[in-house]
Design an enzyme around this catalytic site. Structure first.
Site, mmCIF file in Angstrom:
data_model
loop_
_atom_site.group_PDB
_atom_site.id
_atom_site.type_symbol
_atom_site.label_atom_id
_atom_site.label_comp_id
_atom_site.label_asym_id
_atom_site.label_seq_id
_atom_site.Cartn_x
_atom_site.Cartn_y
_atom_site.Cartn_z
ATOM 1 N N ARG A 175 -5.989 102.361 103.635
ATOM 2 C CA ARG A 175 -4.956 102.238 104.666
ATOM 3 C C ARG A 175 -3.887 103.314 104.490
ATOM 4 N NH1 ARG A 175 -8.690 99.917 105.569
ATOM 5 N NH2 ARG A 175 -9.009 97.742 106.139
ATOM 6 N N SER A 192 -4.021 92.158 110.899
ATOM 7 C CA SER A 192 -3.760 91.916 109.475
ATOM 8 C C SER A 192 -2.413 92.512 109.096
ATOM 9 C CB SER A 192 -4.873 92.533 108.624
ATOM 10 O OG SER A 192 -6.108 91.931 108.924
ATOM 11 N N GLU A 231 1.103 96.259 106.218
ATOM 12 C CA GLU A 231 0.404 97.350 106.897
ATOM 13 C C GLU A 231 1.262 97.978 108.000
ATOM 14 O OE1 GLU A 231 -3.563 97.070 108.193
ATOM 15 O OE2 GLU A 231 -4.261 95.890 106.498
#
Length: 341
Positions: A168, A241, A337
């Protein structure tokens, strides 16, 4: 004709549906439009926010700058490369909706992205986050991006190595604001091989009686899984998420599993372990819990949601409470995130 809008609500431009106003918004539908926008005297010196689908963003305040809404749309299957016969190449504009682009690649007999179906957002945003799901990361299918380097004013090509992808993570996250992606080229290996090692995918295919799936069947399975587990942002505001799965060393994971034998983790090639953040949050009792107008989704503890009327501050407060619970019980830190703005 380039249109500069002033004092624009951003509620419909972020999937959380959070209230915020931008001083300016301009829609970018071509490279020329991007250069023209950056040359506007009204925008000189103002902060910039490049916005795709708004699916990885938590707005906590008004934005006193210019929002560049990326709407460059084009798709093409590139000619086969004799120097690389074991791949097919596809290219798209930064404003292409990611899921629609994945669907299109299958119609072009270019499989390889099907495990990433139904991930919200745009093609241009995908490399920034190095999106991933169900056993596949974008970096594994990436070839290059074309981007404007705002420090030089020139368009550049960034290869996979240039992008320095991580979990990520990418060059674009480490140097925020420097590069504005306008197009992405992906390399899809041939012959195609199914990626079905992820438990949810293999179970869904088995339940359907599919022993040797093709790419479209994997695509359909992933779509089905995501729709069953994750809320539709059009119905319930969310950013997918919310936390990364924390990566810990082997000793830390062994100690965790000694205390909690049911701990969910995935071995990594370097010997580390990726711990399921959703499991950690669930074990702390957060699944389905609501605090004010923000909550943790009842089917997937990794997803924070706007129950209606939540502000960015509400989402951040909930996220911090979840982080504190996980840290106190497990000694593990969770990193969000989405971009907090």
């Amino acid at each position: 004709m380039l249109q500069l809008q002033r004092d624009v609500s951003l509620r419909e431009f972020n999937t959380f549906g959070l209230p915020a106003t931008a001083r300016y918004v301009v829609t970018i539908d071509s490279e020329a439009a991007l250069l023209d926008a950056l040359a506007l005297p009204e925008l000189a010196g103002l902060p910039r926010l490049v916005l795709g689908g708004g699916s990885n963003l938590v707005l906590t305040r008004d934005f006193d700058g210019v929002v560049l809404r990326m709407a460059i749309r084009h798709r093409e299957r590139l000619p086969d490369n004799p120097a690389d016969p074991c791949a097919r190449y596809v290219r798209g504009g930064a404003g292409e909706v990611w899921h629609d682009f994945v669907d299109w690649t299958l119609s072009q007999d270019c499989p390889g992205l099907e495990n990433l179906a139904l991930i919200p957002g745009t093609l241009g945003a995908a490399p920034i986050q190095n999106i991933g799901a169900y056993g596949l990361e974008l970096a594994e299918r990436f070839h290059e991006v074309r981007a404007l380097d705002t420090t030089t004013g020139a368009f550049v090509t960034c290869s996979r190595d240039d992008c320095a992808f991580g979990y990520r993570d990418s060059l674009f996250k480490r140097e925020p604001g420097r590069y504005i992606i306008v197009a992405v080229t992906l390399r899809l290996p041939q012959p195609w091989h199914a990626v079905t090692g992820y438990a949810d995918v293999s179970r869904t295919l088995a339940d359907a009686g599919i022993a040797e799936p093709d790419a479209r069947q994997i695509f359909d399975a992933v779509v089905d899984i995501r729709r069953r587990k994750l809320p539709d942002p059009a119905q319930l505001g969310n950013a997918g998420s919310f936390f990364k799965n924390p990566v810990v060393d082997a000793a830390t994971f062994e100690a965790l599993r000694a205390r909690f034998p049911q701990a969910v983790g995935y071995a990594q090639p370097d010997g580390a372990w990726k711990v399921a953040a959703g499991w950690l949050i669930d074990q702390c009792g957060w699944r389905g819990k609501t605090v004010g107008n923000a909550g943790v989704h009842e089917r997937q503890a990794l997803v924070l949601v706007n129950r209606g009327g939540a502000t960015g501050a509400d989402i951040v407060a909930l996220a911090r409470a979840v982080q504190a619970s996980v840290r106190e019980r497990f000694g593990i830190s969770l990193d969000p995130e989405p971009l907090m703005l």
